[in-house]
Design a protein around this motif. Structure first.
Motif, PDB file in Angstrom:
ATOM      1  N   TYR A  31      93.127  24.357  57.431  1.00 37.82           N
ATOM      2  CA  TYR A  31      93.876  25.614  57.426  1.00 37.82           C
ATOM      3  C   TYR A  31      95.191  25.443  56.650  1.00 37.82           C
ATOM      4  O   TYR A  31      95.526  26.263  55.796  1.00 37.82           O
ATOM      5  CB  TYR A  31      94.141  26.047  58.873  1.00 37.82           C
ATOM      6  CG  TYR A  31      95.001  27.272  59.029  1.00 37.82           C
ATOM      7  CD1 TYR A  31      94.522  28.528  58.697  1.00 37.82           C
ATOM      8  CD2 TYR A  31      96.295  27.173  59.539  1.00 37.82           C
ATOM      9  CE1 TYR A  31      95.317  29.659  58.856  1.00 37.82           C
ATOM     10  CE2 TYR A  31      97.082  28.291  59.709  1.00 37.82           C
ATOM     11  CZ  TYR A  31      96.592  29.535  59.369  1.00 37.82           C
ATOM     12  OH  TYR A  31      97.374  30.651  59.521  1.00 37.82           O
ATOM     13  N   ASP A  32      95.901  24.357  56.914  1.00 37.28           N
ATOM     14  CA  ASP A  32      97.153  24.092  56.197  1.00 37.28           C
ATOM     15  C   ASP A  32      96.898  23.779  54.728  1.00 37.28           C
ATOM     16  O   ASP A  32      97.642  24.228  53.851  1.00 37.28           O
ATOM     17  CB  ASP A  32      97.914  22.938  56.852  1.00 37.28           C
ATOM     18  CG  ASP A  32      98.501  23.311  58.206  1.00 37.28           C
ATOM     19  OD1 ASP A  32      98.818  24.506  58.409  1.00 37.28           O
ATOM     20  OD2 ASP A  32      98.633  22.421  59.058  1.00 37.28           O
ATOM     21  N   GLN A  36      97.405  28.147  54.759  1.00 43.82           N
ATOM     22  CA  GLN A  36      97.429  28.965  55.965  1.00 43.82           C
ATOM     23  C   GLN A  36      96.853  30.354  55.644  1.00 43.82           C
ATOM     24  O   GLN A  36      96.092  30.520  54.704  1.00 43.82           O
ATOM     25  CB  GLN A  36      98.818  29.002  56.573  1.00 43.82           C
ATOM     26  CG  GLN A  36      99.282  27.617  56.973  1.00 43.82           C
ATOM     27  CD  GLN A  36     100.603  27.608  57.688  1.00 43.82           C
ATOM     28  OE1 GLN A  36     101.385  28.552  57.623  1.00 43.82           O
ATOM     29  NE2 GLN A  36     100.885  26.518  58.375  1.00 43.82           N
ATOM     30  N   TYR A  37      97.181  31.357  56.447  1.00 43.89           N
ATOM     31  CA  TYR A  37      96.533  32.655  56.269  1.00 43.89           C
ATOM     32  C   TYR A  37      96.871  33.282  54.913  1.00 43.89           C
ATOM     33  O   TYR A  37      96.001  33.841  54.248  1.00 43.89           O
ATOM     34  CB  TYR A  37      96.894  33.624  57.406  1.00 43.89           C
ATOM     35  CG  TYR A  37      95.974  34.824  57.398  1.00 43.89           C
ATOM     36  CD1 TYR A  37      94.722  34.743  58.009  1.00 43.89           C
ATOM     37  CD2 TYR A  37      96.310  36.003  56.749  1.00 43.89           C
ATOM     38  CE1 TYR A  37      93.844  35.809  57.984  1.00 43.89           C
ATOM     39  CE2 TYR A  37      95.440  37.075  56.718  1.00 43.89           C
ATOM     40  CZ  TYR A  37      94.206  36.981  57.341  1.00 43.89           C
ATOM     41  OH  TYR A  37      93.332  38.041  57.297  1.00 43.89           O
ATOM     42  N   ILE A  40      94.716  31.634  52.272  1.00 42.59           N
ATOM     43  CA  ILE A  40      93.322  32.067  52.419  1.00 42.59           C
ATOM     44  C   ILE A  40      93.164  33.490  51.908  1.00 42.59           C
ATOM     45  O   ILE A  40      92.230  33.807  51.164  1.00 42.59           O
ATOM     46  CB  ILE A  40      92.862  31.937  53.886  1.00 42.59           C
ATOM     47  CG1 ILE A  40      92.787  30.456  54.284  1.00 42.59           C
ATOM     48  CG2 ILE A  40      91.532  32.650  54.117  1.00 42.59           C
ATOM     49  CD1 ILE A  40      92.639  30.205  55.769  1.00 42.59           C
ATOM     50  N   CYS A  78      89.624  31.737  57.871  1.00 43.88           N
ATOM     51  CA  CYS A  78      90.716  31.219  58.705  1.00 43.88           C
ATOM     52  C   CYS A  78      90.159  30.569  59.963  1.00 43.88           C
ATOM     53  O   CYS A  78      90.539  29.452  60.326  1.00 43.88           O
ATOM     54  CB  CYS A  78      91.680  32.354  59.052  1.00 43.88           C
ATOM     55  SG  CYS A  78      93.013  31.881  60.163  1.00 43.88           S
ATOM     56  N   GLN A  79      89.229  31.229  60.625  1.00 48.33           N
ATOM     57  CA  GLN A  79      88.641  30.683  61.845  1.00 48.33           C
ATOM     58  C   GLN A  79      87.823  29.432  61.547  1.00 48.33           C
ATOM     59  O   GLN A  79      87.952  28.425  62.245  1.00 48.33           O
ATOM     60  CB  GLN A  79      87.753  31.733  62.514  1.00 48.33           C
ATOM     61  CG  GLN A  79      87.097  31.248  63.797  1.00 48.33           C
ATOM     62  CD  GLN A  79      86.297  32.333  64.471  1.00 48.33           C
ATOM     63  OE1 GLN A  79      86.786  33.430  64.676  1.00 48.33           O
ATOM     64  NE2 GLN A  79      85.054  32.036  64.817  1.00 48.33           N
ATOM     65  N   ALA A  81      88.225  27.372  59.183  1.00 50.08           N
ATOM     66  CA  ALA A  81      89.145  26.304  58.777  1.00 50.08           C
ATOM     67  C   ALA A  81      90.031  25.840  59.939  1.00 50.08           C
ATOM     68  O   ALA A  81      91.009  25.139  59.731  1.00 50.08           O
ATOM     69  CB  ALA A  81      90.006  26.777  57.609  1.00 50.08           C
ATOM     70  N   ASP A  82      89.668  26.239  61.148  1.00 52.61           N
ATOM     71  CA  ASP A  82      90.399  25.860  62.362  1.00 52.61           C
ATOM     72  C   ASP A  82      91.811  26.428  62.413  1.00 52.61           C
ATOM     73  O   ASP A  82      92.714  25.818  62.990  1.00 52.61           O
ATOM     74  CB  ASP A  82      90.405  24.333  62.553  1.00 52.61           C
ATOM     75  CG  ASP A  82      88.997  23.776  62.712  1.00 52.61           C
ATOM     76  OD1 ASP A  82      88.177  24.445  63.364  1.00 52.61           O
ATOM     77  OD2 ASP A  82      88.727  22.692  62.171  1.00 52.61           O
ATOM     78  N   GLY A  83      91.982  27.603  61.808  1.00 53.43           N
ATOM     79  CA  GLY A  83      93.254  28.311  61.906  1.00 53.43           C
ATOM     80  C   GLY A  83      93.310  29.106  63.201  1.00 53.43           C
ATOM     81  O   GLY A  83      92.350  29.103  63.988  1.00 53.43           O
TER      82      GLY A  83
END
Length: 144
Positions: A31-32, A36-37, A40, A78-79, A81-83
């Protein structure tokens, strides 16, 4: 003497394990790595521009609410990618049911996603991590 050697070996193992754990904690999450969002969301926006020019698949997106598509795909990535995101739409099988996407179309989207990530400066190793996490969805997209 043997007891001292065993203790030394155990000590070396424990130190190696702790160092390994510490190194993993210092590594950024996928995610990072994706930015982050915001990162993405920028990748997905870039993907949409690429799709719009791709003769292989652009017809599939005619009439699609692209804002909804962009939000849904950004949340999904995002999900995956473990965000902190929660993908709120239907699951992949439901979303793609009845569309009968082909292998060629699926591969075109993957090609376009890679191009979007390249254009956003995402390193190849990070691209591969994301693609590996997205790959299991293939069975829920193609010929459904």
């Amino acid at each position: 003497m043997m007891n001292a050697i065993v203790k030394l070996m155990i000590g070396i193992f424990v130190c190696g394990f702790l160092i390994s754990c510490a190194n993993k904690q210092n590594q950024p999450s996928l995610y990072d790595e994706l930015g982050q969002y915001e990162g993405i969301d920028n990748i997905v926006r870039e993907l949409i521009f690429i799709i719009a020019k791709d003769e292989r698949i652009k017809v599939r997106y005619k009439g699609v609410n692209m804002q909804h598509f962009k939000k849904g795909l950004s949340d999904y990535i995002c999900q995956v990618a473990d965000g902190p995101c929660q993908y709120a739409n239907e699951n992949m099988k439901q979303v793609h049911a009845g569309h009968n996407y082909t292998n060629t179309e699926f591969n075109a989207i993957v090609d376009n996603l890679i191009l979007a990530m390249e254009q956003r400066g995402i390193p190849v190793a990070t691209q591969n991590k994301l693609l590996a996490k997205l790959a299991p969805a293939y069975k829920d997209v193609v010929y459904q």
